[in-house]
Design a protein around this motif. Structure first.
Motif, PDB file in Angstrom:
ATOM      1  N   PHE A  19      61.553  21.110  85.461  1.00  0.00           N
ATOM      2  CA  PHE A  19      60.123  21.311  85.270  1.00  0.00           C
ATOM      3  C   PHE A  19      59.615  22.585  85.953  1.00  0.00           C
ATOM      4  O   PHE A  19      58.409  22.821  86.003  1.00  0.00           O
ATOM      5  CB  PHE A  19      59.340  20.115  85.817  1.00  0.00           C
ATOM      6  N   HIS A 124      50.371  18.477  88.447  1.00  0.00           N
ATOM      7  CA  HIS A 124      51.534  17.739  87.942  1.00  0.00           C
ATOM      8  C   HIS A 124      51.325  16.246  88.193  1.00  0.00           C
ATOM      9  O   HIS A 124      51.075  15.823  89.323  1.00  0.00           O
ATOM     10  CB  HIS A 124      52.825  18.195  88.629  1.00  0.00           C
ATOM     11  N   ALA A 126      53.349  12.719  87.691  1.00  0.00           N
ATOM     12  CA  ALA A 126      54.662  12.135  87.396  1.00  0.00           C
ATOM     13  C   ALA A 126      54.520  10.670  87.019  1.00  0.00           C
ATOM     14  O   ALA A 126      53.779   9.914  87.654  1.00  0.00           O
ATOM     15  CB  ALA A 126      55.592  12.288  88.602  1.00  0.00           C
ATOM     16  N   HIS A 156      59.477  14.482  77.425  1.00  0.00           N
ATOM     17  CA  HIS A 156      59.957  14.719  78.785  1.00  0.00           C
ATOM     18  C   HIS A 156      58.817  15.232  79.656  1.00  0.00           C
ATOM     19  O   HIS A 156      58.661  14.857  80.815  1.00  0.00           O
ATOM     20  CB  HIS A 156      61.107  15.736  78.717  1.00  0.00           C
ATOM     21  N   GLN A 157      57.997  16.097  79.087  1.00  0.00           N
ATOM     22  CA  GLN A 157      56.773  16.531  79.740  1.00  0.00           C
ATOM     23  C   GLN A 157      55.738  16.818  78.659  1.00  0.00           C
ATOM     24  O   GLN A 157      56.082  17.116  77.522  1.00  0.00           O
ATOM     25  CB  GLN A 157      56.993  17.769  80.611  1.00  0.00           C
ATOM     26  N   ARG A 158      54.470  16.698  79.036  1.00  0.00           N
ATOM     27  CA  ARG A 158      53.395  16.956  78.076  1.00  0.00           C
ATOM     28  C   ARG A 158      52.257  17.677  78.764  1.00  0.00           C
ATOM     29  O   ARG A 158      51.761  17.219  79.803  1.00  0.00           O
ATOM     30  CB  ARG A 158      52.902  15.647  77.450  1.00  0.00           C
ATOM     31  N   GLU A 159      51.864  18.787  78.183  1.00  0.00           N
ATOM     32  CA  GLU A 159      50.758  19.564  78.733  1.00  0.00           C
ATOM     33  C   GLU A 159      49.429  18.964  78.286  1.00  0.00           C
ATOM     34  O   GLU A 159      49.233  18.665  77.111  1.00  0.00           O
ATOM     35  CB  GLU A 159      50.846  21.019  78.256  1.00  0.00           C
ATOM     36  N   ARG A 164      49.798  18.453  83.713  1.00  0.00           N
ATOM     37  CA  ARG A 164      50.936  18.169  82.835  1.00  0.00           C
ATOM     38  C   ARG A 164      51.586  16.868  83.281  1.00  0.00           C
ATOM     39  O   ARG A 164      51.730  16.594  84.476  1.00  0.00           O
ATOM     40  CB  ARG A 164      51.944  19.317  82.834  1.00  0.00           C
ATOM     41  N   ILE A 166      54.835  14.609  83.632  1.00  0.00           N
ATOM     42  CA  ILE A 166      56.279  14.783  83.723  1.00  0.00           C
ATOM     43  C   ILE A 166      56.936  13.421  83.925  1.00  0.00           C
ATOM     44  O   ILE A 166      56.374  12.535  84.570  1.00  0.00           O
ATOM     45  CB  ILE A 166      56.689  15.771  84.838  1.00  0.00           C
ATOM     46  N   ARG A 167      58.127  13.266  83.365  1.00  0.00           N
ATOM     47  CA  ARG A 167      58.878  12.010  83.472  1.00  0.00           C
ATOM     48  C   ARG A 167      60.274  12.325  84.011  1.00  0.00           C
ATOM     49  O   ARG A 167      61.240  12.430  83.256  1.00  0.00           O
ATOM     50  CB  ARG A 167      58.957  11.324  82.102  1.00  0.00           C
TER      51      ARG A 167
END
Length: 454
Positions: A19, A124, A126, A156-159, A164, A166-167
């Motif tokens: 990331f 961020h 999570a 996996h991530q999304r803005e 954003r 994150i996983r």
């Protein structure tokens, strides 16, 4: 590593590197319910951030739907405080529907998490989703007749506009997260709703072992999701190009579509672009399921002749093409107190001034409200906004004066730049920022169980 081995600091560092970049002293918010997944993630990321001079903020959303939830949130706070980790508990914003569906609770949870991140300037957020969560999501969407965008599973991530998602654990088995807590001598919260067979996700979770017996393992399901995710990104790029040419999004929260450009596009591109327009106007997180989207998209290709409703929106033929307008009757009113911020109807980020004269109610004008407003200010009758848009405009009403309908107590209609004499004292900020933007960063996937991110 076996499925029962604790997650190591080196593994966390490798996953978080996917990331990059982060700020020099990274600050990460973690959605922590107290379950093993989110609690393990919070502890692991706290160590990761501390090693880099940063910190973690754990956020627990208590919807107030279970009496024991408040005690669970308190326990989470104690666990985190004992380890020097900041923690915040937030509740439902505004009025809660009489019947709260899982989707309502999920959307409210994300709104509250986003709001805290925005207030704290955290970039961020999570989430503790793991390998089985991803496979369950694919099965759920398969059952719901989702198309490519849904069958790709979780990003996996999304803005998002202010943060954003994150996983970091999305390719890890749940057993390793439980082992991580046991290795630290910790227990976790057991939410009984995770065992309720009336919940479809719980039903899908129970199916996974039986599917594995026939060779359809979690690994195989996730491999399929990864391949579909790669295909989804290609289609999304074409959708972005179509949306840029064929859709105009107005800051008042409606859109204009050029049906000719939609007819000329490939169905898989046009249908997905239509879904994204509905999300941006309707304020939802997930697109309409089943065949209703396909039917509406088919009518657009053959020529839509009458108003249709889908995804909390009206799609209306007009001389200039098509209007997509929020179904204002379905918008729940929200009360804000001085200094409070909220995402209203999943579309507008609103902050009430700390010096506001009192509490405010935010809701659409409705037909009666528009009529009352134009009685006060007749020049608005000639406003360029299309007629169907006018009752859907969001208004700010003084709570003590607001009626169920009409314009009584109305102090501001931001998108008309209309303010009563004291209206400027009420709003500190107002922005159209839907949960799902019309266009944005492409879908991201974990390609395989080795955690390689595309």
């Amino acid at each position: 590593m076996t499925d029962g081995a604790p997650v190591t600091a080196e593994e966390v560092a490798a996953r978080m590197a996917a990331f990059d970049p982060f700020e020099p002293r990274p600050v990460v918010a973690v959605a922590v319910s107290g379950g093993p997944d989110s609690l393990a993630l919070t502890l692991l990321l706290a160590n990761w951030a501390a090693a880099r001079g940063g910190r973690v903020l754990g956020i627990t959303v208590d919807h107030g739907l279970r009496p024991e939830a408040a005690e669970e949130a308190r326990w989470v706070g104690e666990v985190l405080a004992a380890r020097g980790i900041e923690h915040r508990v937030v509740g439902w914003q505004g009025e809660r529907p009489e019947r709260v569906r899982q989707q309502h609770a999920r959307e409210e949870r994300y709104d509250r998490l986003r709001a805290v991140c925005a207030q704290e300037g955290i970039l961020h957020l999570a989430l503790g989703h793991h390998r089985a969560d991803r496979a369950e999501t694919v099965l759920l969407r398969l059952k719901g007749q989702s198309r490519l965008d849904g069958l790709a599973g979780m990003a996996h991530q999304r803005e998002m506009p202010e943060v954003r998602l994150i996983r970091p654990l999305i390719d890890l088995p749940k057993g390793r997260l439980i082992a991580t807590l046991r290795d630290r001598g910790l227990g976790w919260v057991d939410d009984p709703s995770n065992r309720n067979p009336d919940h479809l996700r719980v039903h899908m979770r129970a199916l996974l072992p039986h599917l594995a017996e026939d060779g359809l393992t979690v690994t195989h399901i996730n491999a399929l999701a990864g391949a579909l995710g790669t295909a989804r990104r290609t289609v999304e790029a074409a959708q972005d190009a179509l949306l840029a040419r064929a859709v105009t999004l107005h800051p008042a929260g409606f859109a204009r579509l050029d049906p000719g450009m939609f007819r000329d596009a490939r169905p898989e591109v046009a249908d997905g672009a239509l879904a994204r327009a509905l999300l941006a106007v309707g304020g939802a997180i997930y697109p309409p399921r089943g065949g209703r989207l396909e039917r509406l998209a088919g009518e657009l290709r053959t020529g839509l002749s009458a108003t249709r409703t889908l995804g909390g929106c009206q799609v209306i033929p007009c001389k200039a093409g098509l209007l997509v307008v929020r179904e204002w009757e379905r918008v729940a009113a929200m009360t804000l107190h001085p200094g409070e911020a909220a995402v209203v109807d999943g579309r507008f980020e609103v902050t009430l001034s700390p010096t506001a004269p009192g509490s405010a109610i935010l809701r659409p004008l409705g037909r009666a409200g528009w009529a009352g407003l134009t009685q006060r200010q007749p020049s608005l009758k000639a406003h360029a906004l299309p007629g169907p848009v006018r009752p859907a405009l969001m208004g700010v009403f003084e709570a003590q004066e607001c009626a169920a309908d009409g314009a009584r107590g109305l102090v501001a209609v931001p998108e008309l730049s209309h303010l009563e004499s004291n209206g400027c004292a009420w709003l500190a900020d107002w922005r159209y920022a839907p949960r799902r933007a019309l266009t944005g960063a492409g879908f991201t996937v974990v390609q395989d169980e080795a955690h390689t991110m595309s």
